[in-house]
Design an enzyme around this catalytic site. Structure first.
Site, mmCIF file in Angstrom:
data_model
loop_
_atom_site.group_PDB
_atom_site.id
_atom_site.type_symbol
_atom_site.label_atom_id
_atom_site.label_comp_id
_atom_site.label_asym_id
_atom_site.label_seq_id
_atom_site.Cartn_x
_atom_site.Cartn_y
_atom_site.Cartn_z
ATOM 1 N N THR A 1 0.830 -1.203 0.000
ATOM 2 C CA THR A 1 0.000 0.000 0.000
ATOM 3 C C THR A 1 0.863 1.250 0.000
ATOM 4 O O THR A 1 2.060 1.211 0.298
ATOM 5 C CB THR A 1 -0.957 0.022 1.213
ATOM 6 O OG1 THR A 1 -1.862 1.114 1.082
ATOM 7 C CG2 THR A 1 -0.186 0.147 2.528
ATOM 8 N N CYS A 2 0.229 2.371 -0.330
ATOM 9 C CA CYS A 2 0.862 3.695 -0.229
ATOM 10 C C CYS A 2 -0.265 4.671 0.094
ATOM 11 O O CYS A 2 -1.180 4.322 0.837
ATOM 12 C CB CYS A 2 1.611 4.050 -1.511
ATOM 13 S SG CYS A 2 0.561 4.183 -2.977
ATOM 14 N N ALA A 3 -0.225 5.874 -0.452
ATOM 15 C CA ALA A 3 -1.294 6.835 -0.176
ATOM 16 C C ALA A 3 -2.490 6.630 -1.096
ATOM 17 O O ALA A 3 -3.620 6.476 -0.645
ATOM 18 C CB ALA A 3 -0.770 8.264 -0.299
#
Length: 267
Positions: free
Chosen positions: A224-226
């Protein structure tokens, strides 16, 4: 960064944070704090800057599906410039997703694709390929094997939506404590908002720290990231490097948090 297009030395001396230090060590520490890792071929880029870039850069050839297939058999790396939403529907196996709209496109390619690896660009249209060629030239990547459009390569693309995970599904796995999560955001982002037990490994550091993820090479690892852009690059890179059970969180933490808020309101 100021939005002003002109300034004066007097104004900068009064307002520029970097010019307020009186001690050399403090000044150096301020300028070098939180710098991202240099690209693996940074020294080569420095030498190119000293010697000058090529006067002429070779034209970029449009490839047919058959020509792409032949190049794949010779070991080219395919860099897919499409948006994550498109990439995770249908993709070319072992390709790396570096969306052209992501920012720092050239630097990201330089970080994740070895200089020794020939590159083919997978794009929606020729205009994207030309833009990418310019961005890659900025980091000294002049040699490209050509480009192919997604429409032309369609018969070679495979369904990949099973490699994305919805927030609701991830939430259930977290409750069961049956999933590992890799978060490729910057530490400051991670500290503000992260999933339970998640590992934080900033995107730019990933190629040099793969050994830290060896334990997850044969088990489910959600990335995941933003918003899903950095994690799309990280997920595709890990898959290319042999991680067999990678899933990219759809919409990143923004998507997860939006779903979580909606779920609580509904309850």
């Amino acid at each position: 960064m100021s939005s002003a297009t002109v300034s004066t030395l007097a104004h900068e001396k009064l307002t520029n944070v970097a010019l307020q230090f009186t001690e050399r060590d403090e000044f150096v520490e301020y300028l070098t704090a939180d710098l991202p890792p240099a690209p693996p071929d940074f020294r080569r880029i420095v030498e190119l800057n000293r010697a000058g870039s090529p006067e002429r850069v070779a034209g970029l050839a449009a490839l047919s599906a058959g020509e792409l297939q032949a190049k794949l058999e010779r070991g080219v790396t395919v860099v897919d410039l499409r948006e994550p939403e498109e990439f995770w529907q249908y993709q070319l196996p072992a390709s790396i997703n570096v969306p052209l709209s992501m920012g720092q496109f050239g630097a990201n390619v330089a970080s994740f694709v070895a200089i020794s690896s020939p590159v083919v660009l997978l794009v929606n249209n020729e205009s994207e390929a030309r833009m990418a060629q310019v961005a890659l030239g900025v980091v000294g990547r002049y040699e490209l094997e050509g480009f192919v459009t997604a429409a032309e390569a369609s018969r070679l693309l495979v369904k990949a939506d099973y490699m994305r995970i919805e927030p609701e599904h991830l939430h259930k796995l977290l409750e069961l404590e049956s999933v590992a999560v890799l978060d490729v955001r910057q530490p400051a982002e991670f500290e503000q908002d992260s999933l339970p037990g998640a590992i934080n490994l900033p995107l730019a550091q990933l190629p040099g720290r793969l050994a830290e993820l060896e334990a997850f090479k044969d088990s489910l690892l959600v990335v995941t990231c933003a918003a899903g852009y950095r994690s799309s690059l990280a997920s595709s890179f890990l898959t290319q490097q042999g991680w067999g059970y990678i899933q990219n969180l759809k919409g990143g933490m923004n998507g997860f948090n939006s779903w979580n808020r909606a779920d609580r309101q509904a309850a």
